[in-house]
Design a protein around this motif. Sequence first.
Motif, PDB file in Angstrom:
ATOM      1  N   ALA B 228     -10.615   0.448 -26.261  1.00 39.07           N
ATOM      2  CA  ALA B 228     -11.682   1.365 -26.655  1.00 39.07           C
ATOM      3  C   ALA B 228     -11.172   2.435 -27.614  1.00 39.07           C
ATOM      4  O   ALA B 228     -11.920   2.930 -28.463  1.00 39.07           O
ATOM      5  CB  ALA B 228     -12.303   2.009 -25.419  1.00 39.07           C
ATOM      6  N   VAL B 229      -9.906   2.797 -27.454  1.00 37.17           N
ATOM      7  CA  VAL B 229      -9.363   3.791 -28.383  1.00 37.17           C
ATOM      8  C   VAL B 229      -9.196   3.159 -29.767  1.00 37.17           C
ATOM      9  O   VAL B 229      -9.416   3.810 -30.789  1.00 37.17           O
ATOM     10  CB  VAL B 229      -8.032   4.365 -27.859  1.00 37.17           C
ATOM     11  CG1 VAL B 229      -7.455   5.377 -28.845  1.00 37.17           C
ATOM     12  CG2 VAL B 229      -8.237   5.006 -26.494  1.00 37.17           C
ATOM     13  N   LEU B 230      -8.834   1.894 -29.786  1.00 38.40           N
ATOM     14  CA  LEU B 230      -8.733   1.209 -31.077  1.00 38.40           C
ATOM     15  C   LEU B 230     -10.094   1.169 -31.769  1.00 38.40           C
ATOM     16  O   LEU B 230     -10.216   1.425 -32.958  1.00 38.40           O
ATOM     17  CB  LEU B 230      -8.250  -0.227 -30.879  1.00 38.40           C
ATOM     18  CG  LEU B 230      -6.744  -0.461 -30.808  1.00 38.40           C
ATOM     19  CD1 LEU B 230      -6.476  -1.930 -30.505  1.00 38.40           C
ATOM     20  CD2 LEU B 230      -6.043  -0.051 -32.107  1.00 38.40           C
ATOM     21  N   HIS B 231     -11.107   0.815 -30.988  1.00 38.05           N
ATOM     22  CA  HIS B 231     -12.472   0.748 -31.516  1.00 38.05           C
ATOM     23  C   HIS B 231     -13.402   0.691 -30.303  1.00 38.05           C
ATOM     24  O   HIS B 231     -13.207  -0.140 -29.417  1.00 38.05           O
ATOM     25  CB  HIS B 231     -12.648  -0.503 -32.373  1.00 38.05           C
ATOM     26  CG  HIS B 231     -13.937  -0.523 -33.147  1.00 38.05           C
ATOM     27  ND1 HIS B 231     -15.181  -0.555 -32.553  1.00 38.05           N
ATOM     28  CD2 HIS B 231     -14.166  -0.507 -34.486  1.00 38.05           C
ATOM     29  CE1 HIS B 231     -16.121  -0.567 -33.482  1.00 38.05           C
ATOM     30  NE2 HIS B 231     -15.532  -0.534 -34.676  1.00 38.05           N
ATOM     31  N   PRO B 232     -14.430   1.539 -30.268  1.00 38.03           N
ATOM     32  CA  PRO B 232     -15.282   1.612 -29.067  1.00 38.03           C
ATOM     33  C   PRO B 232     -15.871   0.252 -28.685  1.00 38.03           C
ATOM     34  O   PRO B 232     -16.006  -0.045 -27.490  1.00 38.03           O
ATOM     35  CB  PRO B 232     -16.396   2.585 -29.486  1.00 38.03           C
ATOM     36  CG  PRO B 232     -15.850   3.348 -30.634  1.00 38.03           C
ATOM     37  CD  PRO B 232     -14.830   2.494 -31.308  1.00 38.03           C
TER      38      PRO B 232
END
Lengths: 558, 558
Positions: B228-232
């Motif tokens: 999620a930190v990489l991309h939600p």
Amino acid sequence: MSTYTIGLDFGTESARAVLVDVATGEIVATNIQLYADGVIDERLPARALRGSGDKPLPPDWALQNPADWLATMETTISAVLRESGVAPESIVGLGLDFTACTVLPTKADGTPLCELADYRTNPHAWTKLWKHHAAQPQADRVNDLALQRGETWLPRYGGKISSEWLMPKALQLLEEAPELYAVADYLVEGSDWVTWRLTGQLARNACTAGYKGTWHKRDGYPSADFLAVLHPDLSNLYRDKYAGPIVAPGQKVGGLTREWANRLGLAQGTPVAAAVIDAHAAVPGGGVTGPGSMFMIMGTSTCHMLMAESEVLVEGISGVVEDGIVPGLFGYEAGQAGVGDIFAWFVEHGVPPAYHEEAARQSLSLHQLLSKKAAALRPGQSGLLALDWWNGCRSTLVDADLSGLLIGATLGTRAEEIYRALIEATAFGTRVIIEAFTEQGVPVESIVTGGGLTQNELLMQIYADVTGREMVVAGTEQASALGAAMLGAVAAGSANGGYDTLADAAGHMAPPPARVYQPISTHAAPYNTLYTEYRRLYDYFGRGENKVMKTLRQLRAK
Amino acid sequence: MSTYTIGLDFGTESARAVLVDVATGEIVATNIQLYADGVIDERLPARALRGSGDKPLPPDWALQNPADWLATMETTISAVLRESGVAPESIVGLGLDFTACTVLPTKADGTPLCELADYRTNPHAWTKLWKHHAAQPQADRVNDLALQRGETWLPRYGGKISSEWLMPKALQLLEEAPELYAVADYLVEGSDWVTWRLTGQLARNACTAGYKGTWHKRDGYPSADFLAVLHPDLSNLYRDKYAGPIVAPGQKVGGLTREWANRLGLAQGTPVAAAVIDAHAAVPGGGVTGPGSMFMIMGTSTCHMLMAESEVLVEGISGVVEDGIVPGLFGYEAGQAGVGDIFAWFVEHGVPPAYHEEAARQSLSLHQLLSKKAAALRPGQSGLLALDWWNGCRSTLVDADLSGLLIGATLGTRAEEIYRALIEATAFGTRVIIEAFTEQGVPVESIVTGGGLTQNELLMQIYADVTGREMVVAGTEQASALGAAMLGAVAAGSANGGYDTLADAAGHMAPPPARVYQPISTHAAPYNTLYTEYRRLYDYFGRGENKVMKTLRQLRAK
């Protein structure tokens, strides 16, 4: 009436004569002749061996026949006289340059031992050419002993002398042919032997004596004491075998003897100048006679010559000799052992067929094709960096056992990128030498270049960019022969239609520059970055922190 | 009655089927077919573009058409059945190996998005082949974030994952084609997609999931939180898009469906085994199924696989996966990014015409000629040493920005000496990997090799000499396909004419070694000396003391 001077340039394979207008420096006529026996490195010439069989020479030997010098001198001088139509009386002087150390044993009257029936089948009776490398063991012992004894002359030569020089060659003669060393009244440089023949006077030119014979104007030669430790019978080397007055460049050794005047078709008494080494003759020939201007002869190797008003011991230079190039100045010499021959090696051994075919289609040499392709790259674009030590490192590390390095190769690396990296590496090597001089107090204010590599525009531009300096290309391709002719004019003097100083001679006789390359300002930053990396590798591999090159050489030799 | 198993080897350009005798391992029939659309790296296949123009693919893209896998599977299996005359009932199992990470987006029923009219003109709808390298920015972000957060899975992959792997490819899909990421019910490896088609069961093979999908048997996948930190929108990657049970090598995924039994001419219900990556299939194929025996596949690059009974984090290895090669063992993988392709680069770009002509006269390839000449040199005689980083250094430094180095060149250096030095450098690279394993507690007791380079006798002898170890050459040139066939036999089990374990299968089915190279004792000393120097250069240039390779790469890219 115009006056003329003759310059003789004795090279490795051939001799050249130029007949030059003293007032303008114009080369009126030129002629070149190959030596009949060339470089003798396989076996002695057949006629020398009557009745004694065919002995191959050992490895690393290189000899020359002194008769070849006289024969080519006669042929070339008569040719330039004929071609120019100049009257002998208009020739005011004669100068010469020579390879060095190219040394032969003679009797007291100058007869070479190789011309005497008793000795001529012994290779040691012949001239040892500059590139005779079989005296390396002797050179090692000379260097070791000099270092151990703290001989003061050693640091003047960067801490090491070469196997090509006088002491190793003389010691080899003494050890391997003691009977010949004993009967040789003199050991003579080819240059001095020729002026001796021409004038009847044996003198030692300061340039060769200084750069190859370890002579120093104030301290003289290495001591008999030092020589005696090397070998008891060597102590007479300088006192007896190398005896003779020292003459500075352009100083008159004497006038042409009647015999030689007749043989050459010149006037008896024509002044003959003290010779210089071929590279050093090119300095005034290229217009450089004062301090602060470095002259580089760029060919298979590069020789850097520079003058200053004082003597400084610069790390890793090949020599400093007072009166060595121009009387009254200290001549410094540095060198890169491999330059053009690295590019030649690469072109011969590292370029695939597609490039050969493309060059043929475009009627270009491989050097031209690679230069053209490499010129399309910006500095740094190859991603490569090299250490230019394919033939060892002469200046500033004085270490023949160092070897070449290429770093940065990828699967995308192509021949023109390697070619460019090799050119850049030699330019970095030159920058190291310039910085060694300037950082140690010998100013380098300008740079003049000569030699075959100056024809390569990419290379010259890279040298300008890497050093951040203007690269002036001398206006003559015959700088050595022209310089020799200037020496002849100086030997004559202004009272006799010549000049009184080399500076006067060069001021009138050296042509204007052929070309000047200006540094491109945007190339400075990438080349400074690359040079910083080059220096780090240079020190890491060259100064003992990583001795891998030595280890590799030992493994190779096993 | 004899029983048989089929192995399918899905490569980059083609698929191969072998039909193998279960009792003896004899390959009774083999067939290979090229993929109709091959590697799609310039533009999508014409029929996919109806009405939407001809869009060239961006640089570094490489796609594949899943229909090609099915078509070649049908053709090759029917060919081996026909050629062998074996009855379908005698085929007890079917196994396959595959390139990886080769991943495609599908609907819930397995239909590839690229087969749906709405999506097929979008390149992101197609299979991203293992060598699709356009997700490097995504890989960098994955690595940076994982390092920053101290993700525990990162050290298992040498501290860095490749742009070729699942997470970067999935993130690229999400960022560049979010609508496709959204409609893709699954992201599936080609290997798992084929077993899904054949059996109707979607399962994830442990080998690919572990080595390319960052799965761990005990810890599972990277967390949704990390994603999620990489991309939600990436947080559902493993939970939803990559859902499915994990199956170990040789485990039965299911039986052939009626449809596929008909299409292939095999019996319905024939066991289909969980797949493995192609390189890893070669390990049992080459006879290695236990701890301590390293299997090296030597081709353009080299992959080193090794098993042990426990998990140790070894510096710079590409991965460690429990059940990754043989169930119950930890499979380690290391690699050299450039081996055969360095030699190919040299042969294409660094060898002069004279060698090409000599090779033609002797009817040899250039590799053969250079090997013959290089074989005449003793170790160390070339005076050269290289760092084999022309394509970066995968193990142990995990640094694609490192580059090649050659040291020790002289004017006498010749092509065969460089060729030998390059071979030696890759052997030193292998020795570093072996020492990394052994020094960090993963024993390497023997070495078995496969791949094209094992044909080069000089190379194999050098590897034996440099490592001081016996080099066993596997007895089959089809180690991957044979290994896949063994997986099929294991999926069947002994009760159904197969085997219960991979060790049993390999014990019966792997042929004896083709050749064994013994270290030559007198070569140990020079190679130990050279290896010591190699290690010093390896550390100096590879571990940050001298960053010149990085600087050169930056200059190149400007």
